[in-house]
Scaffold this motif. Structure first.
Motif, PDB file in Angstrom:
ATOM      1  N   MET A 196       0.840  -1.208   0.000  1.00  0.00           N
ATOM      2  CA  MET A 196       0.000   0.000   0.000  1.00  0.00           C
ATOM      3  C   MET A 196       0.866   1.246   0.000  1.00  0.00           C
ATOM      4  SD  MET A 196      -3.364  -0.585   2.325  1.00  0.00           S
ATOM      5  CE  MET A 196      -2.576  -1.177   3.798  1.00  0.00           C
ATOM      6  N   SER A 197       0.507   2.183  -0.875  1.00  0.00           N
ATOM      7  CA  SER A 197       1.318   3.408  -0.963  1.00  0.00           C
ATOM      8  C   SER A 197       1.020   4.353   0.211  1.00  0.00           C
ATOM      9  CB  SER A 197       1.023   4.118  -2.282  1.00  0.00           C
ATOM     10  OG  SER A 197      -0.335   4.462  -2.326  1.00  0.00           O
ATOM     11  N   VAL A 198       2.039   5.145   0.547  1.00  0.00           N
ATOM     12  CA  VAL A 198       1.873   6.101   1.646  1.00  0.00           C
ATOM     13  C   VAL A 198       1.213   7.366   1.093  1.00  0.00           C
ATOM     14  CG1 VAL A 198       3.084   7.528   3.338  1.00  0.00           C
ATOM     15  CG2 VAL A 198       3.846   5.188   2.899  1.00  0.00           C
ATOM     16  N   ILE A 199       0.101   7.746   1.691  1.00  0.00           N
ATOM     17  CA  ILE A 199      -0.670   8.898   1.208  1.00  0.00           C
ATOM     18  C   ILE A 199      -0.346  10.139   2.016  1.00  0.00           C
ATOM     19  CG2 ILE A 199      -3.031   9.805   1.431  1.00  0.00           C
ATOM     20  CD1 ILE A 199      -4.038   7.570  -0.152  1.00  0.00           C
ATOM     21  N   LEU A 200      -0.179   9.940   3.312  1.00  0.00           N
ATOM     22  CA  LEU A 200       0.092  11.076   4.205  1.00  0.00           C
ATOM     23  C   LEU A 200       1.355  10.748   4.991  1.00  0.00           C
ATOM     24  CD1 LEU A 200      -2.620  12.632   6.548  1.00  0.00           C
ATOM     25  CD2 LEU A 200      -0.329  12.178   7.361  1.00  0.00           C
ATOM     26  N   LYS A 201       2.273  11.686   4.988  1.00  0.00           N
ATOM     27  CA  LYS A 201       3.519  11.423   5.694  1.00  0.00           C
ATOM     28  C   LYS A 201       4.038  12.690   6.372  1.00  0.00           C
ATOM     29  CE  LYS A 201       7.967   9.224   5.126  1.00  0.00           C
ATOM     30  NZ  LYS A 201       8.803   8.404   4.302  1.00  0.00           N
ATOM     31  N   THR A 202       4.394  12.564   7.623  1.00  0.00           N
ATOM     32  CA  THR A 202       5.076  13.681   8.299  1.00  0.00           C
ATOM     33  C   THR A 202       6.415  13.161   8.816  1.00  0.00           C
ATOM     34  OG1 THR A 202       4.214  13.282  10.519  1.00  0.00           O
ATOM     35  CG2 THR A 202       2.863  14.647   9.090  1.00  0.00           C
ATOM     36  N   GLU A 203       7.420  14.002   8.707  1.00  0.00           N
ATOM     37  CA  GLU A 203       8.750  13.608   9.192  1.00  0.00           C
ATOM     38  C   GLU A 203       9.301  14.689  10.099  1.00  0.00           C
ATOM     39  OE1 GLU A 203      11.488  10.914   6.377  1.00  0.00           O
ATOM     40  OE2 GLU A 203      10.636  12.644   5.363  1.00  0.00           O
ATOM     41  N   VAL A 252       0.364   7.374   6.850  1.00  0.00           N
ATOM     42  CA  VAL A 252      -0.966   6.815   6.624  1.00  0.00           C
ATOM     43  C   VAL A 252      -0.972   6.216   5.229  1.00  0.00           C
ATOM     44  CG1 VAL A 252      -3.443   7.302   6.487  1.00  0.00           C
ATOM     45  CG2 VAL A 252      -2.030   8.535   8.140  1.00  0.00           C
ATOM     46  N   ARG A 253      -1.386   4.941   5.163  1.00  0.00           N
ATOM     47  CA  ARG A 253      -1.337   4.250   3.867  1.00  0.00           C
ATOM     48  C   ARG A 253      -2.689   4.260   3.170  1.00  0.00           C
ATOM     49  NH1 ARG A 253       1.307  -0.028   7.436  1.00  0.00           N
ATOM     50  NH2 ARG A 253       3.234   1.063   7.934  1.00  0.00           N
ATOM     51  N   SER A 254      -2.613   4.055   1.894  1.00  0.00           N
ATOM     52  CA  SER A 254      -3.812   4.086   1.050  1.00  0.00           C
ATOM     53  C   SER A 254      -4.846   3.049   1.515  1.00  0.00           C
ATOM     54  CB  SER A 254      -3.383   3.811  -0.384  1.00  0.00           C
ATOM     55  OG  SER A 254      -4.485   3.630  -1.187  1.00  0.00           O
ATOM     56  N   GLY A 255      -6.102   3.449   1.608  1.00  0.00           N
ATOM     57  CA  GLY A 255      -7.214   2.542   1.901  1.00  0.00           C
ATOM     58  C   GLY A 255      -7.449   2.235   3.367  1.00  0.00           C
ATOM     59  N   GLU A 256      -6.656   2.837   4.263  1.00  0.00           N
ATOM     60  CA  GLU A 256      -6.878   2.506   5.682  1.00  0.00           C
ATOM     61  C   GLU A 256      -7.625   3.619   6.420  1.00  0.00           C
ATOM     62  OE1 GLU A 256      -3.187   1.737   7.670  1.00  0.00           O
ATOM     63  OE2 GLU A 256      -2.471   3.789   7.493  1.00  0.00           O
ATOM     64  N   SER A 284     -15.042   0.916   2.650  1.00  0.00           N
ATOM     65  CA  SER A 284     -15.337  -0.190   1.720  1.00  0.00           C
ATOM     66  C   SER A 284     -15.155   0.245   0.258  1.00  0.00           C
ATOM     67  CB  SER A 284     -16.754  -0.708   1.950  1.00  0.00           C
ATOM     68  OG  SER A 284     -17.684   0.272   1.560  1.00  0.00           O
ATOM     69  N   GLU A 285     -15.233   1.548   0.026  1.00  0.00           N
ATOM     70  CA  GLU A 285     -15.012   2.073  -1.342  1.00  0.00           C
ATOM     71  C   GLU A 285     -13.531   2.312  -1.616  1.00  0.00           C
ATOM     72  OE1 GLU A 285     -17.397   5.590  -1.768  1.00  0.00           O
ATOM     73  OE2 GLU A 285     -19.264   4.481  -1.537  1.00  0.00           O
ATOM     74  N   GLY A 286     -12.698   1.988  -0.632  1.00  0.00           N
ATOM     75  CA  GLY A 286     -11.248   2.104  -0.822  1.00  0.00           C
ATOM     76  C   GLY A 286     -10.671   3.476  -0.488  1.00  0.00           C
ATOM     77  N   LYS A 287     -11.477   4.324   0.185  1.00  0.00           N
ATOM     78  CA  LYS A 287     -10.972   5.658   0.553  1.00  0.00           C
ATOM     79  C   LYS A 287     -10.088   5.559   1.798  1.00  0.00           C
ATOM     80  CE  LYS A 287     -13.929   7.664  -2.311  1.00  0.00           C
ATOM     81  NZ  LYS A 287     -13.458   8.006  -3.627  1.00  0.00           N
ATOM     82  N   THR A 288      -9.178   6.497   1.903  1.00  0.00           N
ATOM     83  CA  THR A 288      -8.342   6.576   3.094  1.00  0.00           C
ATOM     84  C   THR A 288      -8.959   7.615   4.025  1.00  0.00           C
ATOM     85  OG1 THR A 288      -6.472   6.210   1.640  1.00  0.00           O
ATOM     86  CG2 THR A 288      -5.960   6.927   3.883  1.00  0.00           C
ATOM     87  N   VAL A 289      -9.094   7.258   5.291  1.00  0.00           N
ATOM     88  CA  VAL A 289      -9.693   8.195   6.249  1.00  0.00           C
ATOM     89  C   VAL A 289      -8.705   8.436   7.389  1.00  0.00           C
ATOM     90  CG1 VAL A 289     -11.656   8.650   7.779  1.00  0.00           C
ATOM     91  CG2 VAL A 289     -12.007   7.333   5.690  1.00  0.00           C
ATOM     92  N   ASP A 296      -9.611  11.052  -2.333  1.00  0.00           N
ATOM     93  CA  ASP A 296      -8.925   9.796  -2.017  1.00  0.00           C
ATOM     94  C   ASP A 296      -8.569   9.751  -0.537  1.00  0.00           C
ATOM     95  OD1 ASP A 296      -8.937   8.799  -4.641  1.00  0.00           O
ATOM     96  OD2 ASP A 296      -7.337  10.205  -5.165  1.00  0.00           O
ATOM     97  N   LEU A 297      -8.432  10.931   0.065  1.00  0.00           N
ATOM     98  CA  LEU A 297      -8.111  10.998   1.496  1.00  0.00           C
ATOM     99  C   LEU A 297      -9.087  11.942   2.185  1.00  0.00           C
ATOM    100  CD1 LEU A 297      -6.241  10.716   4.035  1.00  0.00           C
ATOM    101  CD2 LEU A 297      -4.911  12.621   3.101  1.00  0.00           C
ATOM    102  N   LEU A 298      -9.666  11.442   3.268  1.00  0.00           N
ATOM    103  CA  LEU A 298     -10.582  12.289   4.053  1.00  0.00           C
ATOM    104  C   LEU A 298      -9.923  12.621   5.387  1.00  0.00           C
ATOM    105  CD1 LEU A 298     -14.064  10.699   3.611  1.00  0.00           C
ATOM    106  CD2 LEU A 298     -13.642  13.134   3.694  1.00  0.00           C
TER     107      LEU A 298
END
Lengths: 251, 303
Positions: free
Chosen positions: A1-8, A34-38, A188-193, A160-162
């Motif tokens: 799963m790709s990383v959608i949100l990242k803080t460093e 935060v990874r895609s779809g979780e 269930s629709e594959g969105k990341t929250v 894609d991200l909420l």
């Protein structure tokens, strides 16, 4: 799963308003992924830095140090916000507009063509059960209805991200249940929250992973089941332990 | 540009739903109509006074609309926190500022068109009724000359009528052009005013202080701006230098005030001058909006 949100090593400092108090550190080297779809629960007590993190992610506050990225793009770039939906904790919308006008306005901001916007507005008003009140101005809505308009505006661009800031705060049990159902449906629709909360039961029910922060620092991160097994206690006890709560003896 | 237009649409919608404009318009209309209906000292030139009062009221009302609308835009967005869901979308702070400016300016433009239409109708109708009254009086007074007029050559008289019609047509066109120029320059001036107030709204936290300071500043520029250099001449250094610098830095809003041309039916301004005034207003508005964006672009917005 790709990383959608990242803080460093995200750091945010505020100059305190009180005299001789110096600088207040709101976030201190926060690392998040935060990874895609979780469904990712961002937990912490009041003043822990949850809202500050969201403010940085949405470009309202500039980080003092470190970096934050959405879909690999620096959060300071407006394009980073093209694929996100944001629901604030309280309802902050133009109250002189009707729900339909508000959704149309945001659809226009996203450059959604009129016919497509019409279709989405219909679907969203049905989803949040506000079809009957679509022509009424938002100021006449109850708090629960306003929160649902908020959810609809957050979904207008089919994000894609909420990012949801305490989405169920202040709602009655029915309102909470409806919001939870919508989050489950989006999952269930594959969105990341990515949502902040201090409702531990809620996080336990709907989150794939959680992060617990306190005083601007990350205390724990992982799957709820893993964290519970690792610390051999339920999420509430773990949360209290991590934020350093000492139970008082009852006299 | 789409975002700018969308935001400006919301500003206009808010203005006409808040009904501020209606109140000001009704107030201006009432005062003008009451003043227009009375005849002071049987003065046939009353239409001039009427025009003067009506235009003054339009200027005051338009300034109130421009200042009060622009001053509350950004503070109200921050106070009601509507700015957060908006800036969480792909909207830059520059687009936000531009949208707010455009909305306020367009709203002022709509208000001005309504005001000037009303002004045109009132002054024209009063002008007609006054000229017909004066026409009757003068025809009675010149009755004695009627007999000598009979002796005039008919062809010559017809030629004179044609010439008179042409002259009246040119006069009407000139009056209309004056109105259009007055409206256009007034609107350009309101663009500069709106930009000044928007800048004030990102500097001062309270809208009330911004409204007060902006109103005093703008009225000050309108009344004293053109005299500042003359005052500077009579001062010693360094006051002279300061006054001269202020004179050249201030936007000269009074240059956009051509009310006297409308009141005294003077010939319209050359289009080149209008173009130069437009460039002057655009330059100042652009500069002020740039400074507003510069101040606002890194401002921390906290929930």
């Amino acid at each position: 799963m790709s990383v959608i949100l990242k803080t460093e090593k995200l750091r945010v400092e505020y100059a305190s308003r009180e005299l001789r108090s110096g600088i207040k550190v709101a976030l201190n080297g926060l690392d998040l992924e935060v990874r895609s779809g979780e469904v990712f629960g961002f937990l912490g007590p009041n003043g822990a830095g949850k809202t500050t993190t969201m403010n940085v992610l949405l470009g309202f506050v500039n980080a003092t140090g470190g970096e934050a990225r959405l879909f690999g793009v620096d959060v300071r770039e407006p394009i980073a916000r093209q694929r996100i939906g944001y629901l604030p904790e309280l309802t902050y919308y133009y109250k002189f507009l009707t729900a339909e006008e508000l959704l149309r306005f945001y659809a226009r901001i996203f450059g959604i063509p009129r016919s497509e916007a019409d279709r989405r507005i219909e679907t969203l008003l049905k989803l949040v059960e506000l079809e009957h009140a679509r022509g009424r101005s938002i100021k006449t809505y109850s708090k629960g209805m306003q929160q649902r308009v908020g959810l609809a505006q957050a979904l207008i661009n089919n994000p894609d991200l909420l990012i949801l800031d305490e989405p169920t705060s202040g709602l009655d049990p029915l309102g909470r249940m409806k919001v939870r159902e919508i989050i489950q449906r989006l999952k269930s629709e594959g969105k990341t929250v990515f949502f902040s909360s201090h409702e531990l039961g809620e996080a336990e029910t709907i989150c794939d992973r959680v992060a617990i922060i306190c005083r601007g620092e990350l205390k724990a991160e992982g799957k709820v089941s893993d964290l519970v097994t690792q610390h051999q206690c339920d999420l509430e006890k773990l949360f209290l332990k991590l934020i350093g709560y000492q139970p008082q003896e009852v006299i | 540009m789409n975002n700018v237009l969308a935001i400006s649409g919301i500003v206009i919608k808010e203005l006409y739903r808040r009904k501020d404009f209606y109140v000001l318009f009704v107030l201006t209309a009432l005062i003008t109509l009451v003043l227009g209906s009375v005849s002071f000292f049987n003065d046939a030139k009353i239409v001039r006074y009427l025009k003067e009062i009506c235009l003054l009221l339009i200027w005051v009302a338009s300034l109130v609309i421009a200042i009060s609308t622009a001053a509350r835009q950004i503070p109200a967005e921050r106070e009601n926190r509507t700015i957060f869901p908006l800036l969480a979308k792909p909207v830059t702070r520059g687009q936000f500022i531009l949208g707010k400016f455009l909305g306020c300016w367009l709203a002022c433009g709509v208000a001005l068109v309504v005001f000037y239409l009303f002004f045109g109708v009132v002054s024209e109708s009063r002008g007609r009724s006054d000229s017909s009254t004066t026409g009757l009086t003068s025809s009675a007074a010149t009755e004695g000359h009627a007999a000598s007029a009979k002796a005039d050559d008919h062809e010559g008289a017809a030629g004179g009528d044609e010439h008179h019609d042409d002259h009246a047509g040119t006069e009407h066109f000139s009056v209309l052009l004056n109105y259009v120029q007055a409206l256009g320059l007034h609107w350009l001036m309101l663009g500069v005013v709106t930009a000044i107030v928007l800048l004030g709204s990102v500097v001062f936290s309270a809208p009330s202080s911004n409204i007060t300071i902006s109103f005093i500043g703008i009225i000050g520029i309108l009344l004293l701006g053109e005299h500042l250099n003359k005052v500077a001449l009579r001062q010693q250094q360094p006051v002279q230098g300061i006054l001269y610098t202020t004179y050249f830095l201030l936007p000269h809003l009074e240059w956009f005030d051509i009310r006297d041309r409308v009141i005294y039916d003077q010939p319209p301004i050359a289009f080149v001058d209008c173009g130069l005034a437009a460039l002057y207003a655009i330059a100042y508005t652009g500069l002020l909006l740039f400074v507003t964006w510069f101040v606002f672009r890194r401002k921390t917005l906290t929930l």
